[in-house]
Design an enzyme around this catalytic site. Sequence first.
Site, PDB file in Angstrom:
ATOM      1  N   ASP A  12       0.871  -1.200   0.000  1.00 36.29           N
ATOM      2  CA  ASP A  12       0.000   0.000   0.000  1.00 36.29           C
ATOM      3  C   ASP A  12       0.897   1.235   0.000  1.00 36.29           C
ATOM      4  OD1 ASP A  12      -2.421   1.583   0.266  1.00 36.29           O
ATOM      5  OD2 ASP A  12      -1.870   1.911   2.349  1.00 36.29           O
ATOM      6  N   SER A  13       0.265   2.376  -0.244  1.00 38.46           N
ATOM      7  CA  SER A  13       1.010   3.634  -0.186  1.00 38.46           C
ATOM      8  C   SER A  13       1.478   3.943   1.240  1.00 38.46           C
ATOM      9  CB  SER A  13       0.114   4.780  -0.666  1.00 38.46           C
ATOM     10  OG  SER A  13      -1.015   4.876   0.176  1.00 38.46           O
ATOM     11  N   CYS A  75      -4.305  -1.441  -2.086  1.00 34.54           N
ATOM     12  CA  CYS A  75      -4.474  -0.007  -2.273  1.00 34.54           C
ATOM     13  C   CYS A  75      -5.347   0.173  -3.503  1.00 34.54           C
ATOM     14  CB  CYS A  75      -3.094   0.623  -2.476  1.00 34.54           C
ATOM     15  SG  CYS A  75      -3.133   2.362  -2.917  1.00 34.54           S
ATOM     16  N   GLU A 153      -3.321   8.860   8.115  1.00 36.88           N
ATOM     17  CA  GLU A 153      -1.850   8.882   8.118  1.00 36.88           C
ATOM     18  C   GLU A 153      -1.319   9.623   9.356  1.00 36.88           C
ATOM     19  OE1 GLU A 153       0.628   7.599   5.649  1.00 36.88           O
ATOM     20  OE2 GLU A 153      -1.092   6.349   5.145  1.00 36.88           O
ATOM     21  N   CYS A 185     -11.107   2.723  -0.335  1.00 36.51           N
ATOM     22  CA  CYS A 185      -9.728   3.107  -0.026  1.00 36.51           C
ATOM     23  C   CYS A 185      -9.397   2.314   1.225  1.00 36.51           C
ATOM     24  CB  CYS A 185      -9.630   4.603   0.242  1.00 36.51           C
ATOM     25  SG  CYS A 185      -8.035   5.116   0.924  1.00 36.51           S
ATOM     26  N   HIS A 187      -7.512   2.812   3.568  1.00 35.41           N
ATOM     27  CA  HIS A 187      -7.390   3.587   4.807  1.00 35.41           C
ATOM     28  C   HIS A 187      -8.744   3.699   5.525  1.00 35.41           C
ATOM     29  CE1 HIS A 187      -3.548   4.812   3.135  1.00 35.41           C
ATOM     30  NE2 HIS A 187      -3.276   5.580   4.170  1.00 35.41           N
TER      31      HIS A 187
HETATM   32  N1  DGL Z   1      -4.930   3.261   0.732  1.00 39.15           N
HETATM   33  C1  DGL Z   1      -4.939   3.758  -0.572  1.00 39.15           C
HETATM   34  C2  DGL Z   1      -6.156   3.374  -1.375  1.00 39.15           C
HETATM   35  O1  DGL Z   1      -6.762   2.367  -1.095  1.00 39.15           O
HETATM   36  C3  DGL Z   1      -4.479   5.132  -0.917  1.00 39.15           C
HETATM   37  C4  DGL Z   1      -4.324   6.195   0.050  1.00 39.15           C
HETATM   38  C5  DGL Z   1      -3.427   7.282  -0.504  1.00 39.15           C
HETATM   39  O2  DGL Z   1      -2.208   7.077  -0.466  1.00 39.15           O
HETATM   40  O3  DGL Z   1      -3.960   8.301  -0.982  1.00 39.15           O
HETATM   41  O4  DGL Z   1      -6.526   4.038  -2.311  1.00 39.15           O
END
Ligand code: DGL
Length: 265
Positions: A12-13, A75, A153, A185, A187
Amino acid sequence: MSNTDGPIGIFDSGFGGLTVARSVVDQMPNEDIVYLGDTARAPYGTKSLPEVREYALECLDRLVDRGVKALVIACNSASSAVLRDARERYSVPVVDVILPAARRAVRVTNNGRIGVICTTATAYSRSYDDALAAVPDVELYTTPCPLFVDFVEAGVTGGPDLEGIAHDYLEPLVMAKIDTLILGCTHYPLLTGVINYVLGDSVTLVSSADECAKSTWATLNELGLLNHSPREATREFLTTGNPENFQGIGGRLMGGFVRDVGAIW
Ligand code: DGL
């Protein structure tokens, strides 16, 4: 070496993919995992798709170099940018987050009005529209919620600022009378409390994290790669950023799940 050996590589990012990693560990406790968060270059969701593609392939290459038996792109933004390329580039199976979540949403909706909240990059790619294109009687309402990633984050999952922003973001979906919301997402499962609070219990939340873990199980099983024997599995966490920082925020967000964080470059 048997073909069930080798860790599952999860990427993931930043911290969001940890929600997928935890679901993978819950559903496959006998599997070794290696997690890579590109925290030095997060967020991805505000970047262009070619840029996300370049970063994601660099990270996935690193995981493949470590001998993973499967890749999980945990992600949505990276899945939107790179999934087809990754499937061509690597000989190991590549699991994504988008299709499994879209499939589940279709199963659970009663009125056919499905919302997806996601990053700007995912919204722009229209990957959820593509995933649902062939499904009859379904209306998709997409709302990018870029600030949600910043809260996660920073390790913040509640409070009046977040609640106010959640109201602003989710209001159009309430107006659209959705009965199902894809957390598009990885997150966002960490914000389930506030999202559920704002939308109420009549909207079913679909976590792309849980659905992705189920899809990982099914993929490994079908390919004979699943580790069935009870064993002490290993978990490795890597970041492109500062390991202490990753350990601190990851540890706070996920309890004792995140430990022994290393730097990758
Ligand atoms: N967790 C990521 C996603 O599912 C991206 C979050 C990000 O880095 O903007 O899109």
